[in-house]
Design an enzyme around this catalytic site. Structure first.
Site: not given
Length: 293
Positions: A9, A88-89, A113, A195, A244
């Site tokens: 992102q 991440s993503l 998500r 996170h 995650q």
């Protein structure tokens, strides 16, 4: 060894993917398939939307995923990864690119998500802050000393760590870290504490969806955010992916491990050049470039 890395992102921009859509019938087909799966025309927002429209989590995450995975498919024979990782993503894009997830399943998970994270953000006001110019240990110890939820969330490169948590705890951490010599400790314009333990409701929701998704054998190792090392076992990949959202993104450590394991050429697949910039700060001895068709 050739390593492909996939952005998360923040890499989005208006007009992303329109060149792929116009030039390649295969890309057009996949974009149209994505519109059907998502139930709205994400291509309209990607190609012509405002920055504000693109910033909505339910749009941003699938948009970046689509740009990355469709670009990887268009590379065809030229796409021969020996190792992959995603920020991440971006880990979902990496898993489609290395054959663990199908394009359709990857997109469905990314969409779920995004919606789960949005819901978690609405439960409790929270945020993130970038801390520049301090040793990781100083940041970790400072966060641990504060009442309330504030944790290290993104280890982006040496001297750049993003913290995540409750607003009051983030404010206090920024104040203390500035006193300890941070070059900057600056709140980010994000909707929530990604996170961090505050993402637990989203983690639970997404874990359920991940459990019910088939994970195939990877064509090469994926260096996952949670463990920062090569993973090849589909069950392990699944387990790590479930953790995650509430665990830190160990990007610095992942890249360092990929280099230690023989990675010499790093290619960013997706919009923007964020990861190429981080690569230069992690290790200048390896090459970093963007994928192009």
């Amino acid at each position: 060894m050739k390593a492909y890395i996939f952005p998360g992102q923040g890499a989005q921009f208006s007009g992303m993917g329109v060149d792929l859509y116009e030039k390649f019938p295969e890309a057009q087909e996949l974009f149209e398939k994505a519109n059907k799966i998502l139930g709205f025309s994400i291509t309209d927002i990607m190609f012509e939307g405002t920055a504000e429209e693109l910033k909505q989590t339910k749009v941003t995450q699938p948009a970046i995923f689509l740009h990355s995975t469709i670009l990887a498919k268009i590379l065809g024979e030229n796409f021969k990864p020996e190792m992959v990782a995603g920020h991440s993503l971006g880990e979902f894009s990496a898993l489609v690119a290395n054959g663990v997830l199908t394009f359709e399943d990857g997109l469905k998970l990314v969409s779920q998500r995004a919606l789960a994270m949005q819901k978690a953000c609405e439960i409790q006001e929270s945020t993130m802050a970038a801390v520049l110019g301090l040793d990781d240990l100083v940041v970790e110890e400072t966060c641990a000393s504060i009442d309330g939820v504030v944790v290290a969330a993104n280890y982006n490169c040496p001297g750049q760590l993003v913290i995540s948590g409750e607003i009051a705890a983030i404010d206090k951490a920024c104040e203390l870290l500035t006193e300890k010599g941070a070059r900057r400790a600056l709140k980010l314009p994000v909707g929530g504490a990604f996170h961090s333990p505050l993402m637990e409701p989203a983690r639970e929701e997404l874990a359920e969806a991940i459990k019910n998704t088939t994970f195939g054998e990877p064509i090469c190792p994926v260096y996952q955010n949670v463990v920062a090392k090569a993973v090849l076992n589909p069950d392990e990949i699944k387990e790590n992916l479930m953790k995650q959202l509430t665990s830190p993104v160990r990007w610095t450590q992942s890249i360092q491990q990929m280099i230690a394991d023989g990675g010499t050429e790093f290619i960013e697949v997706g919009p923007g050049k964020v990861l190429q910039g981080l690569m230069r700060k992690i290790d200048r001895s390896v090459t970093a470039s963007g994928a192009s068709v």
